[in-house]
Design a protein around this motif. Sequence first.
Motif, PDB file in Angstrom:
ATOM      1  N   GLU A  59       0.851  -1.201   0.000  1.00 50.59           N
ATOM      2  CA  GLU A  59       0.000   0.000   0.000  1.00 50.59           C
ATOM      3  C   GLU A  59       0.880   1.242   0.000  1.00 50.59           C
ATOM      4  OE1 GLU A  59      -3.347  -0.077  -0.136  1.00 50.59           O
ATOM      5  OE2 GLU A  59      -3.241  -2.265  -0.214  1.00 50.59           O
ATOM      6  N   MET A  60       0.686   2.129  -0.975  1.00 52.64           N
ATOM      7  CA  MET A  60       1.517   3.323  -1.070  1.00 52.64           C
ATOM      8  C   MET A  60       0.969   4.488  -0.243  1.00 52.64           C
ATOM      9  SD  MET A  60       4.161   2.494  -2.769  1.00 52.64           S
ATOM     10  CE  MET A  60       4.101   0.769  -2.350  1.00 52.64           C
ATOM     11  N   SER A  61      -0.133   4.258   0.450  1.00 52.06           N
ATOM     12  CA  SER A  61      -0.629   5.256   1.393  1.00 52.06           C
ATOM     13  C   SER A  61      -1.369   4.517   2.506  1.00 52.06           C
ATOM     14  CB  SER A  61      -1.557   6.267   0.711  1.00 52.06           C
ATOM     15  OG  SER A  61      -2.719   5.623   0.240  1.00 52.06           O
ATOM     16  N   GLY A  62      -1.416   5.182   3.648  1.00 52.18           N
ATOM     17  CA  GLY A  62      -2.092   4.585   4.792  1.00 52.18           C
ATOM     18  C   GLY A  62      -1.454   5.034   6.085  1.00 52.18           C
ATOM     19  N   GLU A  63      -1.495   4.160   7.069  1.00 49.50           N
ATOM     20  CA  GLU A  63      -0.874   4.436   8.365  1.00 49.50           C
ATOM     21  C   GLU A  63       0.034   3.276   8.718  1.00 49.50           C
ATOM     22  OE1 GLU A  63      -4.015   5.040  11.220  1.00 49.50           O
ATOM     23  OE2 GLU A  63      -3.893   7.197  10.914  1.00 49.50           O
ATOM     24  N   THR A  64       1.084   3.583   9.452  1.00 54.08           N
ATOM     25  CA  THR A  64       1.991   2.535   9.883  1.00 54.08           C
ATOM     26  C   THR A  64       2.308   2.673  11.358  1.00 54.08           C
ATOM     27  OG1 THR A  64       4.115   1.448   9.534  1.00 54.08           O
ATOM     28  CG2 THR A  64       4.069   3.838   9.230  1.00 54.08           C
ATOM     29  N   ASP A  65       2.474   1.534  11.999  1.00 47.00           N
ATOM     30  CA  ASP A  65       2.999   1.511  13.363  1.00 47.00           C
ATOM     31  C   ASP A  65       4.212   0.570  13.412  1.00 47.00           C
ATOM     32  OD1 ASP A  65       1.812  -0.962  13.175  1.00 47.00           O
ATOM     33  OD2 ASP A  65       0.613  -0.768  14.991  1.00 47.00           O
ATOM     34  N   ILE A  66       4.853   0.393  12.250  1.00 51.38           N
ATOM     35  CA  ILE A  66       5.995  -0.505  12.146  1.00 51.38           C
ATOM     36  C   ILE A  66       7.086  -0.105  13.145  1.00 51.38           C
ATOM     37  CG2 ILE A  66       7.179   0.784  10.318  1.00 51.38           C
ATOM     38  CD1 ILE A  66       7.949  -1.927   9.095  1.00 51.38           C
ATOM     39  N   PHE A  67       7.670  -1.089  13.791  1.00 52.90           N
ATOM     40  CA  PHE A  67       8.734  -0.875  14.761  1.00 52.90           C
ATOM     41  C   PHE A  67       9.956  -1.633  14.257  1.00 52.90           C
ATOM     42  CE2 PHE A  67      10.037  -1.622  19.471  1.00 52.90           C
ATOM     43  CZ  PHE A  67      11.034  -0.670  19.360  1.00 52.90           C
ATOM     44  N   LEU A  68      10.965  -0.905  13.835  1.00 54.13           N
ATOM     45  CA  LEU A  68      12.192  -1.490  13.305  1.00 54.13           C
ATOM     46  C   LEU A  68      13.266  -1.423  14.378  1.00 54.13           C
ATOM     47  CD1 LEU A  68      11.885   0.260   9.862  1.00 54.13           C
ATOM     48  CD2 LEU A  68      11.526  -2.176  10.303  1.00 54.13           C
ATOM     49  N   TYR A  69      13.732  -2.576  14.796  1.00 58.18           N
ATOM     50  CA  TYR A  69      14.745  -2.667  15.860  1.00 58.18           C
ATOM     51  C   TYR A  69      15.740  -3.753  15.462  1.00 58.18           C
ATOM     52  CZ  TYR A  69      11.507  -6.368  17.320  1.00 58.18           C
ATOM     53  OH  TYR A  69      10.683  -7.461  17.349  1.00 58.18           O
ATOM     54  N   PRO A  70      16.874  -3.863  16.164  1.00 55.96           N
ATOM     55  CA  PRO A  70      17.887  -4.839  15.749  1.00 55.96           C
ATOM     56  C   PRO A  70      17.292  -6.218  15.479  1.00 55.96           C
ATOM     57  CG  PRO A  70      18.793  -3.444  17.437  1.00 55.96           C
ATOM     58  CD  PRO A  70      17.319  -3.083  17.327  1.00 55.96           C
ATOM     59  N   GLY A  71      17.659  -6.733  14.323  1.00 56.28           N
ATOM     60  CA  GLY A  71      17.106  -7.990  13.839  1.00 56.28           C
ATOM     61  C   GLY A  71      16.105  -7.780  12.714  1.00 56.28           C
ATOM     62  N   SER A  72      15.614  -6.537  12.555  1.00 56.35           N
ATOM     63  CA  SER A  72      14.664  -6.227  11.483  1.00 56.35           C
ATOM     64  C   SER A  72      15.387  -6.243  10.139  1.00 56.35           C
ATOM     65  CB  SER A  72      14.042  -4.844  11.689  1.00 56.35           C
ATOM     66  OG  SER A  72      13.302  -4.789  12.882  1.00 56.35           O
ATOM     67  N   GLU A  73      14.648  -6.624   9.109  1.00 54.76           N
ATOM     68  CA  GLU A  73      15.184  -6.629   7.755  1.00 54.76           C
ATOM     69  C   GLU A  73      14.724  -5.363   7.030  1.00 54.76           C
ATOM     70  OE1 GLU A  73      14.420  -9.051   3.600  1.00 54.76           O
ATOM     71  OE2 GLU A  73      13.903 -10.009   5.492  1.00 54.76           O
ATOM     72  N   PHE A  74      15.644  -4.735   6.325  1.00 55.05           N
ATOM     73  CA  PHE A  74      15.312  -3.551   5.533  1.00 55.05           C
ATOM     74  C   PHE A  74      15.238  -3.972   4.074  1.00 55.05           C
ATOM     75  CE2 PHE A  74      16.858  -2.023   9.474  1.00 55.05           C
ATOM     76  CZ  PHE A  74      16.131  -0.879   9.717  1.00 55.05           C
ATOM     77  N   ARG A  75      14.093  -3.743   3.461  1.00 57.61           N
ATOM     78  CA  ARG A  75      13.846  -4.206   2.097  1.00 57.61           C
ATOM     79  C   ARG A  75      14.025  -3.123   1.053  1.00 57.61           C
ATOM     80  NH1 ARG A  75       8.365  -7.606   3.537  1.00 57.61           N
ATOM     81  NH2 ARG A  75       9.359  -8.981   5.055  1.00 57.61           N
ATOM     82  N   VAL A  76      13.940  -1.854   1.471  1.00 56.73           N
ATOM     83  CA  VAL A  76      13.951  -0.762   0.502  1.00 56.73           C
ATOM     84  C   VAL A  76      15.082   0.223   0.780  1.00 56.73           C
ATOM     85  CG1 VAL A  76      12.597   1.086  -0.558  1.00 56.73           C
ATOM     86  CG2 VAL A  76      11.447  -0.956   0.302  1.00 56.73           C
TER      87      VAL A  76
END
Length: 128
Positions: A59-76
């Motif tokens: 989804e290119m618009s919306g809301e996020t509550d994503i929590f990126l912390y050690p161990g998370s994968e970065f895709r972009v």
Amino acid sequence: MGLGTFQPLHTEQVEEVTLHRESYRITEEGAARIRTARRVVAVGTTSVRTLESAWRSGEMSGETDIFLYPGSEFRVAGAMLTNFHLPRTSLLLLVCAFAGTEFALAAYRHAVEQRYRFYSYGDCMLIV
């Protein structure tokens, strides 16, 4: 940027943390450029959260509550320009996840020793 962006974390178990929600929108033109870029440089942690949420959800618009912390994968995000963030914040954990905890904390020790300014409108770093 949401109101909770700079809130300190109040638990030792990051898996129990629910972050504030932030609204985002990536235009079709922007998404097309991102898809064809050799490296995407995110400017700020909110941009990183936006990119990673959009690509996970599709989804290119919306809301996020994503929590990126050690161990998370970065895709972009392939690089990030961001401030030096305060301890015990989700922002610092995002930086540690992106750069590697040991490397990030070494940079922070250097920043403290050199009396860099922290928080918004302070010094910043480019993490490649």
